[in-house]
Scaffold this active site. Structure first.
Site, PDB file in Angstrom:
ATOM      1  N   ASN A   9      34.870  39.522  35.934  1.00 10.99           N
ATOM      2  CA  ASN A   9      34.255  40.478  36.774  1.00 10.99           C
ATOM      3  C   ASN A   9      34.613  41.701  36.051  1.00 10.99           C
ATOM      4  O   ASN A   9      35.645  42.536  36.371  1.00 10.99           O
ATOM      5  CB  ASN A   9      34.592  40.441  38.102  1.00 10.99           C
ATOM      6  CG  ASN A   9      34.069  41.454  38.985  1.00 10.99           C
ATOM      7  OD1 ASN A   9      32.956  42.191  38.557  1.00 10.99           O
ATOM      8  ND2 ASN A   9      34.444  41.504  40.263  1.00 10.99           N
ATOM      9  N   LYS A  11      33.417  44.627  36.780  1.00  8.02           N
ATOM     10  CA  LYS A  11      33.229  45.952  37.735  1.00  8.02           C
ATOM     11  C   LYS A  11      32.429  46.879  37.387  1.00  8.02           C
ATOM     12  O   LYS A  11      31.532  46.867  36.239  1.00  8.02           O
ATOM     13  CB  LYS A  11      34.749  46.118  38.262  1.00  8.02           C
ATOM     14  CG  LYS A  11      35.429  44.915  38.960  1.00  8.02           C
ATOM     15  CD  LYS A  11      36.489  45.114  39.757  1.00  8.02           C
ATOM     16  CE  LYS A  11      37.198  43.793  40.200  1.00  8.02           C
ATOM     17  NZ  LYS A  11      38.251  44.213  41.089  1.00  8.02           N
ATOM     18  N   HIS A  94      31.950  40.015  47.025  1.00  8.40           N
ATOM     19  CA  HIS A  94      33.080  40.612  46.512  1.00  8.40           C
ATOM     20  C   HIS A  94      33.805  41.450  47.581  1.00  8.40           C
ATOM     21  O   HIS A  94      32.816  42.256  48.236  1.00  8.40           O
ATOM     22  CB  HIS A  94      32.964  41.279  45.107  1.00  8.40           C
ATOM     23  CG  HIS A  94      34.156  41.612  44.375  1.00  8.40           C
ATOM     24  ND1 HIS A  94      35.186  42.531  44.862  1.00  8.40           N
ATOM     25  CD2 HIS A  94      34.851  40.983  43.406  1.00  8.40           C
ATOM     26  CE1 HIS A  94      36.090  42.626  44.231  1.00  8.40           C
ATOM     27  NE2 HIS A  94      36.101  41.677  43.397  1.00  8.40           N
ATOM     28  N   GLU A  96      35.109  44.312  47.336  1.00  4.94           N
ATOM     29  CA  GLU A  96      34.633  45.687  47.095  1.00  4.94           C
ATOM     30  C   GLU A  96      33.613  46.081  47.905  1.00  4.94           C
ATOM     31  O   GLU A  96      33.220  46.906  48.453  1.00  4.94           O
ATOM     32  CB  GLU A  96      34.895  46.069  45.699  1.00  4.94           C
ATOM     33  CG  GLU A  96      36.277  46.064  45.312  1.00  4.94           C
ATOM     34  CD  GLU A  96      36.600  45.596  43.796  1.00  4.94           C
ATOM     35  OE1 GLU A  96      35.679  45.777  43.041  1.00  4.94           O
ATOM     36  OE2 GLU A  96      37.794  45.394  43.476  1.00  4.94           O
ATOM     37  N   GLU A 166      39.703  35.483  47.026  1.00  4.96           N
ATOM     38  CA  GLU A 166      40.145  36.505  46.648  1.00  4.96           C
ATOM     39  C   GLU A 166      40.872  37.360  47.552  1.00  4.96           C
ATOM     40  O   GLU A 166      40.406  38.136  48.454  1.00  4.96           O
ATOM     41  CB  GLU A 166      39.576  37.472  45.895  1.00  4.96           C
ATOM     42  CG  GLU A 166      38.555  36.617  44.796  1.00  4.96           C
ATOM     43  CD  GLU A 166      38.011  37.978  43.744  1.00  4.96           C
ATOM     44  OE1 GLU A 166      38.436  37.812  42.578  1.00  4.96           O
ATOM     45  OE2 GLU A 166      37.360  38.846  44.140  1.00  4.96           O
ATOM     46  N   GLY A 172      43.589  43.909  41.986  1.00  3.67           N
ATOM     47  CA  GLY A 172      43.892  44.950  41.372  1.00  3.67           C
ATOM     48  C   GLY A 172      45.444  45.858  41.642  1.00  3.67           C
ATOM     49  O   GLY A 172      45.566  46.857  41.147  1.00  3.67           O
ATOM     50  N   SER A 212      44.493  39.797  40.528  1.00  2.00           N
ATOM     51  CA  SER A 212      46.066  39.841  39.525  1.00  2.00           C
ATOM     52  C   SER A 212      46.029  38.750  38.677  1.00  2.00           C
ATOM     53  O   SER A 212      47.267  38.653  38.475  1.00  2.00           O
ATOM     54  CB  SER A 212      47.017  40.461  40.327  1.00  2.00           C
ATOM     55  OG  SER A 212      46.651  41.831  40.805  1.00  2.00           O
TER      56      SER A 212
END
Ligand code: PGA
Length: 249
Positions: A9, A11, A94, A96, A166, A172, A212
Site C-alpha cells: 500500500n 498510500k 483502511h 486512515e 491491521e 506506521g 509495521s
C-alpha cells in the site's frame, strides 16, 4: 486452498517519475515464494503502473473507490473508472480512510457491494485502536467491523474478499503486533467467519496482517497458520525490502 498474498500500500507516496523508478526496481526483483504480489499506487499513477506491469506477476490495485456508478461526487473515482483501466482489485476500509475521511461500516458495506457488483476483488481492512486493545476489547471491535460491513453477503461472495487485519496502533509506528497476537486475532476472525458461513468459506478466505511488517519480522509473522499474507505500507516503498517480505513465505 487459500492464497498467500503480499500487497504494498503505497498510500500518498510517489509522483509519476518516482512511480516509474520504483516499478523498474520491482521488475528487477526475484520472487522465490508462492505469494501473489500486489501494489497499490495512488489514482494518478494507476494507469501507468498497470500498463508497465501488465506482463508481470505483480497486480496493480486501487487504494479506495466510491460506491456510486457516476455523478456529482467531486474528487471521487468510480468502480467503472477503475475497471476501464484494467484494475480489478480495490483496498477498502483502511484505518486512515476511516479516521480521516469518516468512512463508516455502513459506507464500507456499500463500497463492498459496488466492488462485487463490478466483479472486483476487495481487500477489506479493519482493526482496533490502541484504547480498544488496552481495554481488552479488540475482539468485539473487530467482530463488529466485519459483521457490519460484510455479513449481509452470501457465502459465495467471499471468493472475492480478502481480509486485512491491521491494528491501528501498529500502523506506521514501528510497533508490530507480536506474531502470537496476530495469530490469536486471525484465528478469532476465521472462527467468526466459520460461525456465520461454515468452515469451507472460512478456510478459503485469505487473512492478511498489516502494521509495521518489515523484512526482519515478516518471516515469523507469516509462519503463523492463520496469517496468509501482509498489507505492507512503509516497507513497500523500497523494492528490495518489499521483495524480502514477499519472499518471507
Ligand atoms: P505500515 O502500514 O506497514 O507502514 O505500518 C501498513 C498499512 O497501513 O497498510
Amino acid at each position: 486452498m487459500r492464497k498467500h498474498i503480499v500487497a504494498g500500500n503505497w498510500k500518498m507516496n510517489n509522483n509519476l517519475s518516482e512511480t516509474q523508478s520504483l516499478i523498474t526496481d520491482l521488475k528487477n526483483q526475484n520472487k522465490t515464494s508462492d505469494a501473489e504480489v500486489m501494489i497499490a499506487p495512488s489514482f494518478t499513477n494507476l494507469w501507468h503502473a498497470n500498463e508497465s506491469l501488465r506482463t508481470t506477476e505483480i497486480e496493480v490495485v486501487a487504494q479506495n473507490m466510491h460506491f456510486s456508478e457516476s455523478g456529482a461526487y467531486t474528487g471521487e473515482v468510480s468502480p467503472e473508472m477503475l475497471k476501464s483501466l484494467g484494475i480489478t482489485t480495490v483496498i477498502l476500509g483502511h484505518s486512515e480512510r476511516r479516521a480521516y475521511y469518516n468512512e463508516t461500516d455502513e459506507s464500507l458495506a456499500r463500497k463492498v457491494d459496488a466492488a462485487l457488483k463490478h466483479d472486483m476483488r476487495v481487500i477489506f481492512c479493519f482493526g482496533e485502536e490502541l484504547s480498544d486493545r488496552k481495554a481488552n476489547n479488540q475482539e468485539a471491535v473487530v467482530e463488529s467491523q466485519i459483521k457490519n460491513a460484510l455479513f449481509h453477503l452470501e457465502a459465495d461472495a467471499f471468493k472475492n474478499i480478502v481480509l486485512a487485519y491491521e491494528p491501528v496502533w501498529a500502523i506506521g509506528t514501528g510497533e508490530t503486533a507480536s506474531p502470537e497476537q496476530a495469530q490469536e486475532m486471525h484465528a478469532f476472525i476465521r472462527k467468526t467467519l466459520e460461525d456465520k458461513y461454515g468452515s469451507e468459506t472460512a478456510e478459503n478466505v485469505s487473512i492478511l496482517y498489516g502494521g509495521s511488517v518489515k523484512p526482519n519480522n515478516a518471516e515469523e509473522i507469516f509462519s503463523k497458520p492463520d496469517v496468509d499474507g501482509g498489507l505492507i505500507g512503509g516497507a513497500s516503498l523500497k523494492a528490495e525490502d518489499f521483495y524480502a517480505i514477499v519472499n518471507a513465505f
